[in-house]
Design a protein around this motif. Sequence first.
Motif, mmCIF file in Angstrom:
data_model
loop_
_atom_site.group_PDB
_atom_site.id
_atom_site.type_symbol
_atom_site.label_atom_id
_atom_site.label_comp_id
_atom_site.label_asym_id
_atom_site.label_seq_id
_atom_site.Cartn_x
_atom_site.Cartn_y
_atom_site.Cartn_z
ATOM 1 N N GLU A 59 0.850 -1.186 0.000
ATOM 2 C CA GLU A 59 0.000 0.000 0.000
ATOM 3 C C GLU A 59 0.888 1.240 0.000
ATOM 4 O OE1 GLU A 59 -3.246 2.319 -0.057
ATOM 5 O OE2 GLU A 59 -3.528 0.167 0.183
ATOM 6 N N LYS A 61 2.419 4.724 0.884
ATOM 7 C CA LYS A 61 2.505 5.500 2.114
ATOM 8 C C LYS A 61 1.824 6.852 1.887
ATOM 9 C CE LYS A 61 6.776 3.430 3.842
ATOM 10 N NZ LYS A 61 8.185 3.643 4.217
ATOM 11 N N PRO A 62 1.383 7.501 2.956
ATOM 12 C CA PRO A 62 0.711 8.797 2.809
ATOM 13 C C PRO A 62 1.522 9.828 2.022
ATOM 14 C CG PRO A 62 0.381 7.959 5.029
ATOM 15 C CD PRO A 62 1.356 7.027 4.343
ATOM 16 N N GLU A 63 2.827 9.883 2.222
ATOM 17 C CA GLU A 63 3.654 10.851 1.490
ATOM 18 C C GLU A 63 3.607 10.591 -0.017
ATOM 19 O OE1 GLU A 63 6.286 13.963 0.509
ATOM 20 O OE2 GLU A 63 5.013 13.604 2.245
ATOM 21 N N LYS A 65 1.129 9.206 -1.660
ATOM 22 C CA LYS A 65 -0.196 9.630 -2.130
ATOM 23 C C LYS A 65 -0.233 11.150 -2.311
ATOM 24 C CE LYS A 65 -3.064 5.831 -0.495
ATOM 25 N NZ LYS A 65 -4.279 5.462 0.240
ATOM 26 N N ARG A 66 0.361 11.891 -1.376
ATOM 27 C CA ARG A 66 0.401 13.354 -1.510
ATOM 28 C C ARG A 66 1.191 13.761 -2.751
ATOM 29 N NH1 ARG A 66 0.718 13.007 4.016
ATOM 30 N NH2 ARG A 66 2.985 13.104 4.071
ATOM 31 N N GLU A 72 -6.342 10.495 -0.127
ATOM 32 C CA GLU A 72 -5.878 9.741 1.028
ATOM 33 C C GLU A 72 -6.658 8.446 1.232
ATOM 34 O OE1 GLU A 72 -5.402 10.745 5.659
ATOM 35 O OE2 GLU A 72 -4.781 12.341 4.282
ATOM 36 N N ASP A 73 -7.950 8.474 0.918
ATOM 37 C CA ASP A 73 -8.786 7.289 1.137
ATOM 38 C C ASP A 73 -8.864 6.362 -0.085
ATOM 39 O OD1 ASP A 73 -10.265 9.009 -0.424
ATOM 40 O OD2 ASP A 73 -12.124 8.731 0.704
ATOM 41 N N THR A 76 -4.938 1.946 -2.952
ATOM 42 C CA THR A 76 -3.788 1.781 -3.852
ATOM 43 C C THR A 76 -3.086 0.455 -3.593
ATOM 44 O OG1 THR A 76 -2.382 3.004 -2.308
ATOM 45 C CG2 THR A 76 -3.405 4.272 -4.099
#
Length: 170
Positions: A59, A61-63, A65-66, A72-73, A76
């Motif tokens: 999956e 990571k948040p970074e 995705k940014r 964010e939701d 992936t």
Amino acid sequence: MLGDLVATDDGRFAVRFERVLDHPPQKVWRALTEPGHLAAWFPVLVEFHAVAGAALRFELKPEAKRRFDIAEDEDTASYGEVIAADPPRLLEYTWGNEILRWELQPHGDTACRLVFTNVFDERDTGAPAAAGWHVALDLLTAALDGREVPWSPWDRADELTAQYAATPYR
């Protein structure tokens, strides 16, 4: 030290790294297989058990995705399967169509040689894949050594992509 870009016998491509780490194979194995350790250096979040046949889930990571402007939701997730696991010597698994192979060999009394190979289908995948794994291995080394890196992994990967793009396949 750059990794090697190679054409495989079956028409695929690979990047291969060889590094000597100042840690015993057992410690490096834990860094390759345990979630708490993986989170410090692996490019995505990964869940799995190091047993042949086990499923893997990857999956972003948040970074990431940014940076890629992904909600964010948004899901992936991608998946793979453990092909081989022989602690603390060999771990091989798929990630989608790619193969990741980690080989550990004792090197003296307190170190080990890590050989990492990533096999993929498209030649153009080589430079960005090599740059990403180069950075990941630098992060792995830093995590094992218990130190922070003074650079952005994203910026470092961008710099290395140009170097790898100029590196011929063998």
